[in-house]
Design a protein around this motif. Structure first.
Motif, PDB file in Angstrom:
ATOM      1  N   ASN A   1      -1.095   0.269  -9.657  1.00  0.00           N
ATOM      2  CA  ASN A   1      -1.743   0.326  -8.227  1.00  0.00           C
ATOM      3  C   ASN A   1      -3.091   0.580  -8.542  1.00  0.00           C
TER       4      ASN A   1
ATOM      5  N   THR B   1       4.291  -3.188   3.151  1.00  0.00           N
ATOM      6  CA  THR B   1       4.152  -1.848   3.118  1.00  0.00           C
ATOM      7  C   THR B   1       5.130  -1.304   4.282  1.00  0.00           C
TER       8      THR B   1
ATOM      9  N   PHE C   1       5.718  12.346  -5.359  1.00  0.00           N
ATOM     10  CA  PHE C   1       4.563  11.200  -5.080  1.00  0.00           C
ATOM     11  C   PHE C   1       4.726   9.875  -5.835  1.00  0.00           C
TER      12      PHE C   1
ATOM     13  N   HIS D   1       0.873  -1.076   0.004  1.00  0.00           N
ATOM     14  CA  HIS D   1       0.041  -0.025  -0.006  1.00  0.00           C
ATOM     15  C   HIS D   1       0.712   1.192  -0.027  1.00  0.00           C
TER      16      HIS D   1
ATOM     17  N   SER E   1       0.668   4.421  -0.977  1.00  0.00           N
ATOM     18  CA  SER E   1       0.346   5.749  -0.784  1.00  0.00           C
ATOM     19  C   SER E   1       0.226   6.129   0.678  1.00  0.00           C
TER      20      SER E   1
ATOM     21  N   ILE F   1       3.025   2.805 -10.652  1.00  0.00           N
ATOM     22  CA  ILE F   1       1.875   3.204 -10.060  1.00  0.00           C
ATOM     23  C   ILE F   1       0.512   2.901 -11.178  1.00  0.00           C
TER      24      ILE F   1
ATOM     25  N   ALA G   1       2.693   9.209   0.686  1.00  0.00           N
ATOM     26  CA  ALA G   1       1.920  10.530   0.927  1.00  0.00           C
ATOM     27  C   ALA G   1       1.783  11.216   2.223  1.00  0.00           C
TER      28      ALA G   1
ATOM     29  N   VAL H   1       6.229   6.210  -4.983  1.00  0.00           N
ATOM     30  CA  VAL H   1       5.639   4.923  -5.169  1.00  0.00           C
ATOM     31  C   VAL H   1       6.583   4.009  -6.048  1.00  0.00           C
TER      32      VAL H   1
END
Length: 289
Positions: free
Chosen positions: A167, A60, A34, A7, A9, A164, A13, A38
């Motif tokens: 994702n 993660t 970002f 995960h 983000s 990404i 983020a 990722v």
């Protein structure tokens, strides 16, 4: 990230938002950083998955720290040398055990990765050194924390393909293995006009049996939603999954005192049983939301 169950983000983020509070960035800068974060997290994950995850690391947390370091390092304008150090500082802080799933420590992992990644970038900015082979060295991240590794996954077609794009998002706020069951319940509700009061048995929730320790009993709403396994134990589904299932597809009365159980069978199909008799099966290999 469908391939590795990372995960990205969460840690990436979060680290960027924290940094942006003291160093404002434009939208373009934020998005650039970002996407870069990722990419770093997922490519490193690709290199060590599945053995890294199988031996018990929460991927993660362990790869998210690299993504957070790379993303915030980009915003800070680190040099090549500093970015290498940042990734090394991140590597030596990579952590998160799957044993913690079902406790408050699981969501702590991505938060910790965000914090450690940001700290790694800030330390590297001040020329705090680390190994320059923190991932691939014999005693580095990939060799210590995985039994198999494919280093080419980190750099192959770099800048040509983007992780990404692999994702996705969750249609339901719970573990992905439970999504087809929830979707099946929604389909049955819509097809047959079912109401919560009509349902006596909600299942198959056996897809959740691998998450028998996902949530402790104290986190479950009443009634506790249990999935019965062949061994007679009662693995439990998460509160979030149950809430969403009830909200999107009210297959059981959440305020009832009746214990809801599920028939053990292969993952995926859902079956709703009516208290007055009769049942409706549904099967879907993918959750549509």
């Amino acid at each position: 990230h469908l391939r590795t169950v990372i995960h990205p983000s969460g840690p990436v983020a979060s680290a960027l938002l924290a940094l942006a509070e003291i160093r404002p960035v434009s939208g373009a800068e934020f998005l650039h950083a970002f996407v870069l974060g990722v990419e770093v997290a997922c490519r490193i994950g690709n290199a060590v998955y599945p053995s890294h995850y199988d031996v018990g690391w929460h991927i993660t947390g362990t790869t998210g720290v690299f993504g957070a370091a790379a993303a915030t390092g980009r915003v800070l304008g680190l040099s090549d040398q500093q970015m290498t150090w940042a990734l090394g500082i991140a590597a030596t802080q990579a952590s998160g055990l799957r044993e913690m799933f079902g406790t408050m420590c699981k969501p702590f992992h991505p938060g910790n990765a965000a914090r450690n990644g940001l700290m790694a970038a800030l330390m590297a900015q001040r020329d705090f050194t680390s190994s320059v082979q923190s991932i691939e060295a014999p005693r580095g991240f990939a060799n210590v924390l995985a039994t198999g590794r494919r280093y080419e996954e980190i750099t192959e077609r770099l800048g040509e393909t983007w992780e990404i794009a692999a994702n996705t998002f969750k249609p339901f706020a719970c573990g992905i293995v439970i999504h087809p069951t929830i979707d099946g319940c929604i389909q049955l509700r819509n097809a047959h006009g079912l109401t919560a009061e009509q349902i006596d048995l909600a299942g198959n929730l056996s897809a959740a049996t691998n998450f028998s320790r996902t949530v402790s009993a104290s986190l479950l709403p009443a009634p506790q939603l249990a999935a019965a396994s062949d061994s007679g134990t009662t693995p439990r589904i998460s509160r979030t999954a149950w809430t969403v299932c009830w909200w999107r597809a009210p297959v059981a009365n959440r305020r009832s005192s009746k214990m809801m159980t599920a028939e053990p069978c292969s993952a995926g199909p859902a079956r709703l049983c009516r208290r007055t008799g009769g049942s409706w099966p549904a099967s879907d290999r993918r959750a549509r939301g």
